[in-house]
Motif scaffolding. Structure first.
Motif, PDB file in Angstrom:
ATOM      1  N   ARG A  92       0.827  -1.209   0.000  1.00  0.00           N
ATOM      2  CA  ARG A  92       0.000   0.000   0.000  1.00  0.00           C
ATOM      3  C   ARG A  92       0.856   1.250   0.000  1.00  0.00           C
ATOM      4  O   ARG A  92       0.559   2.221  -0.681  1.00  0.00           O
ATOM      5  N   ASN A 101      -3.690   0.884  -6.206  1.00  0.00           N
ATOM      6  CA  ASN A 101      -3.115   1.244  -4.905  1.00  0.00           C
ATOM      7  C   ASN A 101      -3.000   0.038  -3.981  1.00  0.00           C
ATOM      8  O   ASN A 101      -2.989   0.184  -2.778  1.00  0.00           O
ATOM      9  N   SER A 103      -5.188  -2.165  -3.414  1.00  0.00           N
ATOM     10  CA  SER A 103      -6.421  -2.405  -2.670  1.00  0.00           C
ATOM     11  C   SER A 103      -6.733  -3.895  -2.692  1.00  0.00           C
ATOM     12  O   SER A 103      -6.286  -4.631  -3.569  1.00  0.00           O
ATOM     13  N   PRO A 295     -10.859  -1.276  -7.826  1.00  0.00           N
ATOM     14  CA  PRO A 295     -12.070  -0.458  -7.698  1.00  0.00           C
ATOM     15  C   PRO A 295     -12.000   0.818  -8.531  1.00  0.00           C
ATOM     16  O   PRO A 295     -12.909   1.652  -8.463  1.00  0.00           O
ATOM     17  N   GLY A 296     -10.947   1.018  -9.316  1.00  0.00           N
ATOM     18  CA  GLY A 296     -10.813   2.251 -10.085  1.00  0.00           C
ATOM     19  C   GLY A 296     -10.254   3.369  -9.225  1.00  0.00           C
ATOM     20  O   GLY A 296      -9.984   3.174  -8.038  1.00  0.00           O
ATOM     21  N   GLY A 298     -11.744   6.486  -8.859  1.00  0.00           N
ATOM     22  CA  GLY A 298     -12.740   7.440  -8.371  1.00  0.00           C
ATOM     23  C   GLY A 298     -12.669   7.542  -6.860  1.00  0.00           C
ATOM     24  O   GLY A 298     -12.617   6.530  -6.181  1.00  0.00           O
ATOM     25  N   GLY A 299     -12.641   8.771  -6.344  1.00  0.00           N
ATOM     26  CA  GLY A 299     -12.600   8.951  -4.898  1.00  0.00           C
ATOM     27  C   GLY A 299     -11.196   8.959  -4.309  1.00  0.00           C
ATOM     28  O   GLY A 299     -11.022   9.217  -3.123  1.00  0.00           O
ATOM     29  N   ARG A 300     -10.205   8.716  -5.125  1.00  0.00           N
ATOM     30  CA  ARG A 300      -8.836   8.715  -4.592  1.00  0.00           C
ATOM     31  C   ARG A 300      -8.383  10.137  -4.305  1.00  0.00           C
ATOM     32  O   ARG A 300      -8.527  11.030  -5.134  1.00  0.00           O
TER      33      ARG A 300
END
Ligand SMILES: *[C@@H]1O[C@H](CO)[C@@H](O)[C@H](O)[C@H]1NC(C)=O
Length: 354
Positions: A92, A101, A103, A295-296, A298-300
């Motif tokens: 990570r 990342n 995940s 998960p892509g 988005g939101g990072r």
């Protein structure tokens, strides 16, 4: 000069992988989304003394042979879990600014492919297990191995002074036995996995340093004792990330002399990849959008002037204000008493759009 690699371990079996990367649902019967802290860790307190590890061994997904090793060696189950913990933390950390990342989502799909990320996961896992085993030896957590007992005199002296060297020799031997050695496989994927596993073992070995300490009147160094010490796992992680960034794409060619298949880098025809190169078979997906691999992005969270552009894959980012409080204007009153005020800090945070 090429660094020498330990002799090749056989290809990893999936069960071993499950131990190394134990968060996949298939391995533990969990959803795969639990933080690692939730994995069965606090058993020792409730179980009768001396038997706690048996239960832990049952909870790990291991082959029959590995279970036997686990039951025989009371410190092993704990060491396996420790290796999972440090490999995940390090992965990570090293991939905190990458689109993938590390995940947990999609990990088992990733492991079935031949991406660079797959190569890193295998290498960081075997490195972590090798590191954790060597540390377990020197800290006395494993009964069957102790300090580094290289025959050369200085290590023995260090031992007598109560300094225990990290026993990488034992841990490497144990690790290879644990993962199970097989004849060199003709299967390309198995060869690639085995190669990358060995890169992880090499990375730990390359961080083995000799540390010395002086004894004698006021540091005169009349007597010096030296012992072997592993560098921190962060250093190993950094080295492997560097190897990830320069990983070599390979394909299988038939060695005209022996008739055996071997790995070759297309850009260097006729040259097999170096034993210290991470190797991969296929280009990675972009990891931009949710897929079965990640998960892509988005939101990072990202950094406006540096990482947002690449991390958000051109979708742009949202800006939000975050308020935090902190101590400020601190002053010393009398001796030893500090008074501070509380200040409010406002900062902008950026996260990738979905
Ligand atoms: C990785 O990114 C995903 C998607 O934005 C996020 O949900 C997850 O918490 C991140 N994981 C880590 C370990 O940072």
């Amino acid at each position: 000069m090429r660094p020498r690699l330990p002799r090749t371990a056989g290809p990893l079996r999936l069960a071993a992988l499950c131990v190394l990367l134990s968060h996949s649902a298939a391995c533990f019967g969990l959803t795969g989304r639990e933080p690692l802290a939730l994995l069965p860790a606090q058993l020792s307190a409730e179980s009768p003394p001396g038997k706690a590890h048996l239960k832990q061994c049952e909870q790990l997904t291991l082959t029959r042979r590995q279970k036997r090793l686990c039951r025989r060696e009371p410190g092993l189950a704990e060491t396996l879990r420790e290796s999972v913990r440090i490999s995940l933390l390090e992965c990570r950390y090293q991939f905190r600014n990458e689109r993938w990342n590390c995940s947990l989502d999609g990990r088992s799909s990733l492991l079935k492919r031949g991406f660079k990320e797959t190569a890193f996961l295998l290498a960081v896992s075997s490195a972590a297990l090798s590191h954790a085993l060597a540390k377990a030896c020197s800290s006395g957590r494993m009964e069957r191995c102790t300090c580094d007992d290289s025959p050369d005199l200085q290590h023995r002296e260090a031992w007598q002074w109560g300094i225990c060297g990290d026993n990488l020799k034992y841990s490497t031997k144990f690790l290879k036995n644990f993962l199970g050695q097989k004849r060199v496989s003709k299967d390309l994927r198995a060869r690639v996995d085995s190669h990358n596993t060995n890169v992880g073992i090499w990375a730990v070995k390359s961080g083995l340093k000799t540390t010395c300490k002086c004894h004698g009147v006021s540091g005169s160094c009349a007597v010096r004792t030296c012992w072997k010490q592993l560098s921190s796992f962060h250093d190993t992680g950094r080295l492997l990330k560097f190897k990830f960034d320069s990983a070599v794409r390979v394909l299988s060619i038939t060695n005209s002399a022996t008739g055996e298949p071997e790995l070759a880098g297309p850009r260097r025809p006729g040259l097999t990849p170096r034993p210290t190169d991470l190797v991969y078979l296929e280009d990675s997906p972009s990891f931009c959008r949710p897929s079965r691999y990640s998960p892509g992005t988005g939101g990072r969270p990202c950094a406006k002037d540096t990482s947002c552009h690449s991390l958000c894959c051109g979708r742009g980012y949202n800006t939000a204000l975050r308020h935090t409080t902190l101590s400020c204007h601190c002053q010393v009153r009398w001796c030893c008493h500090v008074e501070c005020q509380t200040c409010l800090r406002e900062e902008e945070v950026y996260t990738c759009k979905h």
